[in-house]
Design an enzyme around this catalytic site. Structure first.
Site, short mmCIF file in Angstrom:
data_model
loop_
_atom_site.label_atom_id
_atom_site.label_comp_id
_atom_site.label_asym_id
_atom_site.label_seq_id
_atom_site.Cartn_x
_atom_site.Cartn_y
_atom_site.Cartn_z
N GLY A 224 0.83 -1.20 0.00
CA GLY A 224 0.00 0.00 0.00
C GLY A 224 0.86 1.24 0.00
O GLY A 224 2.04 1.19 0.35
N TYR B 141 3.65 -3.05 2.69
CA TYR B 141 2.84 -2.47 3.76
C TYR B 141 2.28 -3.57 4.65
O TYR B 141 2.20 -3.42 5.88
CB TYR B 141 1.71 -1.63 3.17
CG TYR B 141 0.93 -0.85 4.21
CD1 TYR B 141 1.31 0.45 4.54
CD2 TYR B 141 -0.16 -1.41 4.86
CE1 TYR B 141 0.60 1.17 5.50
CE2 TYR B 141 -0.87 -0.70 5.81
CZ TYR B 141 -0.49 0.58 6.13
OH TYR B 141 -1.18 1.30 7.09
N HIS C 145 8.29 -7.43 -2.92
CA HIS C 145 7.06 -7.87 -3.59
C HIS C 145 7.30 -9.17 -4.35
O HIS C 145 7.72 -9.17 -5.51
CB HIS C 145 6.58 -6.80 -4.59
CG HIS C 145 6.06 -5.56 -3.95
ND1 HIS C 145 4.74 -5.41 -3.59
CD2 HIS C 145 6.68 -4.41 -3.59
CE1 HIS C 145 4.57 -4.21 -3.05
NE2 HIS C 145 5.73 -3.59 -3.04
N SER D 39 -15.81 -8.27 -24.03
CA SER D 39 -17.26 -8.35 -24.26
C SER D 39 -17.64 -9.68 -24.90
O SER D 39 -18.73 -10.20 -24.65
CB SER D 39 -17.74 -7.18 -25.12
OG SER D 39 -17.17 -7.21 -26.40
N SER D 40 -16.74 -10.26 -25.69
CA SER D 40 -17.04 -11.55 -26.32
C SER D 40 -17.14 -12.66 -25.27
O SER D 40 -18.02 -13.52 -25.35
CB SER D 40 -15.95 -11.91 -27.34
OG SER D 40 -15.90 -10.96 -28.38
#
Length: 539
Positions: A59, A87, A179, A238-239
């Site tokens: 964060g 964070y 990370h 969208s397909s």
């Protein structure tokens, strides 16, 4: 007692990091189901989800800031394995009695990590199992844990960070300042695997096939016997939504293709042909080209373009929905192909965190007055490559699944400055050449490697038309015409991207063809900027 494989779930508590969803995705890449919850969720709310494990995201805040996000301390007492990043590492430390201090020197980007193992005490880090004693990780911090909580063992350090990771095996609490979810942490995936399978005892049982079944069931249960309207652009997102909804509710779905005149060359015809044959649904083609042209006339500011296009987008939908109601087929739900990069770049976090707005997206702008659809967004927790996998699992043809990403506002945001018929014609023709040549280049690489995202392949490529002209020489005469900028990137999820290392002969062919075949263009330039600091699109 190990969790049942059928009920496995990893909860990611989101503290506002842009990598929050990326963590969930990395877990799913390892075939373990994962969901995101806001960081301020109570221990009782989290326990109700019956998590197999919890991951605390990074964060942007300092843990000591007045408005810094907190965690319910009871979360760390649920008896569930917990892994914190950045964070999440710091909030775990201060919550359990450790200390975090502001470092004089920050760490941003790659850092050399040294794994600490106390052989005399018989301690070997479970998180670092199978990784080397020295390795490269990705850091992004200035604050750092200066003292680990009681009961924790420091398991690694860097030249700047004395507690780069820590763990309390008895309570199954682990955390890292770096990370692991970012590809730049070379052994990050191994660490996640160690946590999920060695520490938590989970199984690899989450698949796209299973996701199809659950998503179809969710849509069917939510919709009931109501009607759904879908914005069908012909793109991947969208397909896939259309395929999911079609499988779930069939003819209750109406697919609406809004043609704003800003699509690529020949695309409207291709969209109509494909989606009237591929799906057993109602298909409505809305010709809105003239309305959009009038609204965009003289508009130069990119966010103004997006707002105009987005607002008119919903107006067109409302008109179709109203007509359906008048025809006795009222619509209750609006299905959208919203994916996670859309949400995170718009700062519209559904998980309670906050992220800065990079650009707005047409499918996240509020509805116009009078629209009262309920939303169905089955892809809003997924990245682009996951959506492609889902499309294949649904049986969609590859030419749809692997279609180039294309923004909702279309070529309007690839034309810098005002949109005009002349500029649209130039860009459509130049872009068609770019796609034809790089499609062929990618196809050759696929034949050679068998991989769609091999080392040198392009993930997205297109032409940009800047609002300038340049001097040139053509046929022994001086010209003053427009340049075209080629943008081609390598990526898998749109969150990060690098410029594609296209061979010179391919670039030469693209440039030569554009200058020779597109009237009004006398120069081609290549954008060699990564994301970050740039975005993939120019506007």
């Amino acid at each position: 007692m190990q969790p049942s494989a059928a009920k496995q779930k990893v909860i990611v508590l989101d503290f506002g990091a842009q990598y929050g969803q990326l963590i969930a995705r990395r877990v799913r890449d390892l075939h373990v189901y994962s969901e995101i919850m806001p960081c301020d969720a109570s221990a009782a709310e989290i326990a109700a989800e019956q998590p197999s494990a919890i991951i605390l995201s990074g964060g942007p805040a300092s843990v000591y800031a007045d408005d810094a996000p907190k965690i319910d301390p009871a979360v760390l007492e649920l008896g569930v394995p917990v892994l914190g990043f950045c964070y999440g590492h710091q909030i775990m430390a201060v919550t359990l009695g450790g200390e975090v201090a502001h470092s004089e020197v920050g760490e941003y980007g790659p850092a050399k990590l040294y794994v600490d193992e106390d052989a005399e005490a018989g301690h070997a880090s479970a998180l670092f199992a199978g990784t080397p004693a020295e390795q490269t990780v990705w850091m992004s911090h200035r604050d750092a844990v200066s003292r680990a909580p009681e009961g924790f063992v420091v398991t690694s350090h860097t030249d700047v960070c004395p507690v780069a990771s820590m763990e309390c095996p008895e309570k199954r609490l682990y955390s890292t300042q770096f990370h692991p979810e970012v590809r730049h942490s070379v052994y990050g995936n191994q660490m996640l695997s160690n946590f999920l399978f060695n520490v938590c005892g989970l199984e690899k049982n989450w698949t796209m096939e299973g996701l199809v079944e659950s998503k179809v069931a969710e849509i069917r249960e939510k919709v009931g016997d109501h009607r759904v309207i879908l914005a069908l652009s012909g793109g991947v997102d969208s397909s896939v939504v259309a395929a999911l909804c079609s499988r779930a509710i069939g003819k209750q779905l109406t697919c609406v293709f809004v043609n704003h005149g800003l699509l690529r060359k020949n695309e409207p015809e291709q969209v109509e042909e494909v989606f009237t044959r591929q799906f057993d649904v109602d298909f409505i083609h809305v010709h809105a080209e003239e309305r959009y042209a009038k609204l965009l006339d003289g508009v130069t500011e990119p966010e103004a373009k997006r707002r105009i296009i987005g607002t008119q987008f919903w107006e067109e939908f409302f008109a179709v929905a109203k007509q359906l109601e008048e025809d006795g087929r009222p619509v209750q739900y609006l299905a959208q192909g919203t994916i996670y990069p859309d949400i995170i770049e718009s700062g519209a976090r559904k998980t309670g965190g906050k992220a800065s707005t990079i650009k707005s997206h047409h499918n996240l702008i509020p509805f116009p007055d009078g629209v009262s659809f309920d939303l169905i967004e089955p892809l809003d927790h997924f990245f682009k490559d996951e959506v492609r996998e889902l499309g294949l699992a649904l049986g969609l043809p590859e030419h749809i699944v692997y279609r180039q990403p294309f923004p909702g506002p279309g070529l309007a945001i690839r034309i810098i400055g005002a949109v005009s018929p002349e500029k649209l014609e130039i860009l459509k023709n130049a872009d068609a050449i770019v796609r034809e040549e790089l499609d062929a280049y990618n196809a050759r690489l696929f034949e050679e490697t068998g991989e769609r995202n091999s080392e040198h392949s392009c993930w997205q490529y297109f032409a940009v038309l800047p609002d300038i002209k340049s001097v040139g020489v053509m046929g022994d005469e001086r010209t003053y015409a427009r340049p075209i900028i080629l943008r081609a990137v390598e990526s898998s999820d749109a969150m990060t991207a690098d410029w594609a290392k296209i061979p010179y002969d391919v670039l030469t062919r693209v440039s030569s063809r554009i200058v020779a075949e597109v009237p009004g263009v006398n120069r081609v330039a290549y954008d060699i900027t990564s994301k970050p600091p740039a975005t993939i699109e120019w506007e």
